[in-house]
Enzyme design. Structure first.
Site, PDB file in Angstrom:
ATOM      1  N   LYS A   9       0.893  -1.154   0.000  1.00 19.54           N
ATOM      2  CA  LYS A   9       0.000   0.000   0.000  1.00 19.54           C
ATOM      3  C   LYS A   9       0.934   1.207   0.000  1.00 19.54           C
ATOM      4  O   LYS A   9       1.699   1.397   0.957  1.00 19.54           O
ATOM      5  CB  LYS A   9      -0.878   0.015   1.243  1.00 19.54           C
ATOM      6  CG  LYS A   9      -1.715   1.285   1.352  1.00 19.54           C
ATOM      7  CD  LYS A   9      -2.419   1.359   2.684  1.00 19.54           C
ATOM      8  CE  LYS A   9      -3.021   2.749   2.854  1.00 19.54           C
ATOM      9  NZ  LYS A   9      -3.427   2.980   4.243  1.00 19.54           N
ATOM     10  N   GLY A  11       2.790   4.416   0.717  1.00 14.31           N
ATOM     11  CA  GLY A  11       2.782   5.268   1.896  1.00 14.31           C
ATOM     12  C   GLY A  11       2.701   4.523   3.218  1.00 14.31           C
ATOM     13  O   GLY A  11       2.810   5.138   4.281  1.00 14.31           O
ATOM     14  N   CYS A  12       2.541   3.216   3.195  1.00 14.08           N
ATOM     15  CA  CYS A  12       2.433   2.431   4.431  1.00 14.08           C
ATOM     16  C   CYS A  12       3.804   2.360   5.107  1.00 14.08           C
ATOM     17  O   CYS A  12       4.777   1.890   4.508  1.00 14.08           O
ATOM     18  CB  CYS A  12       1.926   1.027   4.104  1.00 14.08           C
ATOM     19  SG  CYS A  12       1.930  -0.095   5.523  1.00 14.08           S
ATOM     20  N   SER A  13       3.879   2.804   6.354  1.00 14.34           N
ATOM     21  CA  SER A  13       5.160   2.798   7.058  1.00 14.34           C
ATOM     22  C   SER A  13       5.624   1.377   7.367  1.00 14.34           C
ATOM     23  O   SER A  13       6.827   1.103   7.402  1.00 14.34           O
ATOM     24  CB  SER A  13       5.084   3.637   8.334  1.00 14.34           C
ATOM     25  OG  SER A  13       4.125   3.103   9.222  1.00 14.34           O
TER      26      SER A  13
END
Length: 139
Positions: A9, A11-13
């Site tokens: 996904k 931008g998922c950290s």
């Protein structure tokens, strides 16, 4: 070292940390967007194997975290249909090396599969998004 197709996904950290671990372990990545990929039931099944349906789901999905949706209460066919329509339900990341596929980032499983430099893992379990506490409950 392996060349990995890595569905995330954007931008998922949690996915960012997982990619850092893989790259620090000498692997190369071909990063793809989990949300825009055109999934089919057959294709998704390649990643899940014999795992229970509840393990196919992203535990940080808002409806799962809030207890509004129970992944263990639906059939495999229903789960796949839901994931095709709403890919945010899919556990992340999805990984592929050659013809072998894996869903999620269990450190031991990934290490046994392709090898990891375990010192790159750090203290936080990279299996889950940082918004899930270590007990597995929503945080």
């Amino acid at each position: 070292m392996a060349h990995i197709i890595f569905w995330e996904k954007p931008g998922c950290s949690g996915n960012r940390k997982q990619k850092e671990i893989l790259q620090a372990s000498g692997h190369t990545l071909e990063v793809r967007d989990l949300l825009t990929e055109k999934w089919s039931a057959a294709r998704l099944c390649e990643f899940f194997g014999a795992r229970p349906v509840r393990e196919w789901f992203n535990p940080t999905h808002p409806q799962i975290k809030a207890g509004q949706f129970n992944p263990a209460a639906i059939s495999a066919a229903e789960a796949l249909d839901l994931m095709i329509r709403q890919p945010l339900y899919i556990v992340r990341p999805l990984l592929q090396v050659d013809n072998e596929c894996l869903a999620g980032f269990d450190v031991a499983q990934v290490h046994n599969w392709i090898g990891l430099k375990l010192e790159a893992v750090g203290e936080r379990d990279p299996k889950n998004c940082p918004c899930v506490v270590s007990t597995g409950e929503a945080g």
